[in-house]
Design a protein around this motif. Structure first.
Motif, PDB file in Angstrom:
ATOM      1  N   ASP A  70      -0.028  -7.492   5.541  1.00  0.00           N
ATOM      2  CA  ASP A  70       0.671  -7.288   6.802  1.00  0.00           C
ATOM      3  C   ASP A  70       0.353  -8.377   7.831  1.00  0.00           C
ATOM      4  O   ASP A  70      -0.804  -8.749   8.010  1.00  0.00           O
ATOM      5  CB  ASP A  70       0.316  -5.910   7.377  1.00  0.00           C
ATOM      6  N   PRO A 115      -8.325  -6.357  -3.116  1.00  0.00           N
ATOM      7  CA  PRO A 115      -9.046  -7.613  -3.369  1.00  0.00           C
ATOM      8  C   PRO A 115     -10.360  -7.380  -4.124  1.00  0.00           C
ATOM      9  O   PRO A 115     -10.747  -8.196  -4.966  1.00  0.00           O
ATOM     10  CB  PRO A 115      -9.324  -8.159  -1.961  1.00  0.00           C
ATOM     11  N   GLU A 159      -1.787   1.540  -3.489  1.00  0.00           N
ATOM     12  CA  GLU A 159      -2.517   2.796  -3.413  1.00  0.00           C
ATOM     13  C   GLU A 159      -3.362   2.991  -4.675  1.00  0.00           C
ATOM     14  O   GLU A 159      -4.513   3.433  -4.607  1.00  0.00           O
ATOM     15  CB  GLU A 159      -1.463   3.900  -3.313  1.00  0.00           C
ATOM     16  N   ASP A 183      -6.269   0.797  -4.426  1.00  0.00           N
ATOM     17  CA  ASP A 183      -7.237   1.335  -3.455  1.00  0.00           C
ATOM     18  C   ASP A 183      -8.011   2.517  -4.037  1.00  0.00           C
ATOM     19  O   ASP A 183      -9.214   2.658  -3.828  1.00  0.00           O
ATOM     20  CB  ASP A 183      -6.516   1.752  -2.169  1.00  0.00           C
ATOM     21  N   CYS A 241       1.439 -12.358   2.545  1.00  0.00           N
ATOM     22  CA  CYS A 241       1.644 -11.210   1.651  1.00  0.00           C
ATOM     23  C   CYS A 241       1.192  -9.925   2.320  1.00  0.00           C
ATOM     24  O   CYS A 241       1.922  -8.944   2.364  1.00  0.00           O
ATOM     25  CB  CYS A 241       0.873 -11.406   0.346  1.00  0.00           C
ATOM     26  N   ASN A 287      -2.421 -10.690  -5.205  1.00  0.00           N
ATOM     27  CA  ASN A 287      -3.218 -10.651  -6.435  1.00  0.00           C
ATOM     28  C   ASN A 287      -2.798 -11.786  -7.385  1.00  0.00           C
ATOM     29  O   ASN A 287      -1.647 -11.860  -7.818  1.00  0.00           O
ATOM     30  CB  ASN A 287      -3.019  -9.277  -7.099  1.00  0.00           C
ATOM     31  N   GLY A 344       0.811  -1.213   0.000  1.00  0.00           N
ATOM     32  CA  GLY A 344       0.000   0.000   0.000  1.00  0.00           C
ATOM     33  C   GLY A 344       0.840   1.257   0.000  1.00  0.00           C
ATOM     34  O   GLY A 344       0.397   2.323  -0.417  1.00  0.00           O
TER      35      GLY A 344
HETATM   36  O1  KG4 Z   1       1.509  -4.990   2.628  1.00  0.00           O
HETATM   37  P1  KG4 Z   1       0.173  -4.457   2.958  1.00  0.00           P
HETATM   38  O2  KG4 Z   1      -0.804  -5.320   3.710  1.00  0.00           O
HETATM   39  O3  KG4 Z   1       0.297  -3.116   3.784  1.00  0.00           O
HETATM   40  C1  KG4 Z   1       1.302  -2.188   3.547  1.00  0.00           C
HETATM   41  O4  KG4 Z   1       2.407  -2.355   4.145  1.00  0.00           O
HETATM   42  O5  KG4 Z   1       1.045  -1.278   2.724  1.00  0.00           O
HETATM   43  O6  KG4 Z   1      -0.464  -3.978   1.577  1.00  0.00           O
HETATM   44  C2  KG4 Z   1      -1.755  -3.456   1.535  1.00  0.00           C
HETATM   45  C3  KG4 Z   1      -2.073  -3.118   0.096  1.00  0.00           C
HETATM   46  C4  KG4 Z   1      -3.379  -2.374  -0.049  1.00  0.00           C
HETATM   47  O7  KG4 Z   1      -3.188  -1.267  -0.914  1.00  0.00           O
HETATM   48  C5  KG4 Z   1      -4.295  -3.411  -0.685  1.00  0.00           C
HETATM   49  O8  KG4 Z   1      -5.308  -2.863  -1.494  1.00  0.00           O
HETATM   50  C6  KG4 Z   1      -3.325  -4.226  -1.508  1.00  0.00           C
HETATM   51  O9  KG4 Z   1      -2.164  -4.327  -0.684  1.00  0.00           O
HETATM   52  N1  KG4 Z   1      -3.846  -5.557  -1.813  1.00  0.00           N
HETATM   53  C7  KG4 Z   1      -4.141  -5.975  -3.061  1.00  0.00           C
HETATM   54  C8  KG4 Z   1      -4.692  -7.267  -2.932  1.00  0.00           C
HETATM   55  N2  KG4 Z   1      -4.719  -7.591  -1.596  1.00  0.00           N
HETATM   56  C9  KG4 Z   1      -4.198  -6.526  -0.935  1.00  0.00           C
HETATM   57  N3  KG4 Z   1      -3.981  -5.382  -4.256  1.00  0.00           N
HETATM   58  C10 KG4 Z   1      -4.372  -6.058  -5.359  1.00  0.00           C
HETATM   59  N4  KG4 Z   1      -4.936  -7.292  -5.309  1.00  0.00           N
HETATM   60  C11 KG4 Z   1      -5.108  -7.938  -4.128  1.00  0.00           C
HETATM   61  N5  KG4 Z   1      -5.657  -9.154  -4.093  1.00  0.00           N
END
Ligand code: KG4
Ligand code: ZN
Length: 354
Positions: free
Chosen positions: A309, A192, A175, A178, A307, A281, A148
């Motif tokens: 956090d 997701p 981002e 999102d 994957c 993803n 993110g």
């Molecule tokens: O690594 P993380 O949990 O937190 C950070 O350290 O940023 O990443 C969260 C990000 C969010 O923007 C979320 O929308 C994205 O990862 N994310 C995905 C998927 N699952 C989580 N983006 C695309 N497809 C997914 N399935």
């Protein structure tokens, strides 16, 4: 006789704490890659009304939940703090209020139980997480870290040895997912939801840009893609699924192009690895797997729950750091910013968010 106990080989046990964004997480992991116990509490419900993470709400929720979760994890494992070899906590980068809650808790536990404290870089947690799941993954490897707050290509040469080859000059990929979700009214968290919607769409339906594709510069950019998604939506000409699918395809094309660019400039490492929330993803994973095959690299992606956090990756980073003898001081300060490669040049806009 007395020395016998010391020569007995027992895997090290590390308690990990993660609180840098909107997940409160605690895990116990051994140096032999066993996740002995773990708990994770998402704050999705608290932040959903605001369409994104509210730092103050996040810090309060971490403060309320963390202590009981630590107790629960120890009790799940049937052990006490005295059985733990080190306490590892995310010390940055991230939302500073939440990071401080986790780090201060870890310091208190370390002091009370006279245990080693390991202040962990959250990004290192993501970067080493593939090695928790895949014992055969050695160094070096090429890492695409997509979360993110970050979008980077790193050459991982060892624990603590990271060479950043590319980063984003504006938005992180998570981002962009999102924001696309928000534009399409899919709510938070968006990644997701966009992935799900994209399955019913036509990836060629909406003409969208591939920012920096083919550029001589190594970096990523996603701000223009996001604006184009907004314009496509506002035109009223395209369906939600078509926009989601076209966005995802454009983003993936950018990832592949930038990885090809990076690989053209280094000696090809044996493995390509993806980590961070966007690594969950499946379309991204499939595309990367194909790219790895084209370059004769093996491909590894952590299981989905590693994957996004989590605390197992923080505990695992602690396990990786144990042999160095690291023991951080109780006055270690939480870091809102903490690049993995301190030598990499600052790029406009990159890493502003955690
Ligand atoms: O690594 P993380 O949990 O937190 C950070 O350290 O940023 O990443 C969260 C990000 C969010 O923007 C979320 O929308 C994205 O990862 N994310 C995905 C998927 N699952 C989580 N983006 C695309 N497809 C997914 N399935
Ligand atoms: Zn993260």
């Amino acid at each position: 006789m007395g020395s016998h106990a010391h020569t007995l080989e027992r895997p090290a046990l590390v308690l990990g704490i993660e609180s840098s964004c909107d997940e409160t997480a605690v895990a116990l992991v051994t140096s032999e890659r066993a996740i002995v116990a773990e708990r994770i509490a998402s704050q999705e419900a608290e932040h959903a009304p605001y369409g994104g993470v509210v730092p103050e709400i996040a810090a309060r929720a971490h403060a309320e939940r963390l202590a009981p979760m630590i107790e629960a994890v120890l009790s799940d494992a049937g052990i006490g703090l005295g059985d733990v070899d080190a306490i590892a906590a995310t010390a940055g980068p991230g939302l500073i209020g939440g990071v401080m809650v986790g780090l201060v808790s870890a310091k208190a536990l370390a002091m009370a139980s006279d245990t080693r404290l390991l202040a962990i870089n959250h990004l290192e947690g993501h970067a080493l997480s593939p090695r928790l799941a895949d014992a055969a993954l050695g160094f070096p490897y090429l890492l695409l870290l997509v979360s993110g707050g970050h979008c980077q290509i790193l050459l991982v040469e060892g624990v603590g040895e990271y060479r950043r080859l590319a980063t984003t000059i504006d938005d992180a990929l998570g981002e962009a997912f999102d924001k696309t979700a928000k534009i399409l009214g899919l709510g938070y968290p968006g990644g997701p939801a966009v992935e799900r919607l994209a399955r019913d769409g036509d990836a060629r339906a909406v003409p969208l840009p591939r920012p920096l594709k083919g550029s001589k510069e190594p970096h990523f950019s996603f701000a223009g893609l996001k604006s184009a998604v907004l314009r496509a939506h506002e035109s009223g000409e395209y369906s939600g699924p078509d926009i989601a699918a076209s966005f995802q395809a454009a983003a993936i094309e950018c990832l592949l192009d930038r990885l090809d660019h990076a690989l053209a400039r280094i000696e090809t490492p044996p493995a390509l690895v993806v980590a961070g929330g966007v690594a969950a993803n499946l379309a991204v994973r499939e595309a990367l797997e194909a790219l790895a095959a084209r370059h004769n690299m093996r491909f590894t992606a952590p299981p989905l729950k590693l994957c996004t956090d989590n605390a197992a990756m923080i505990a695992w980073a602690g396990c990786e750091r144990l042999p160095s003898g690291q023991n951080d001081p109780l006055d270690f300060r939480a870091r809102p910013r903490w690049p993995l490669d301190p030598e990499a040049e600052t790029v406009r806009g990159a890493g502003v968010k955690a």
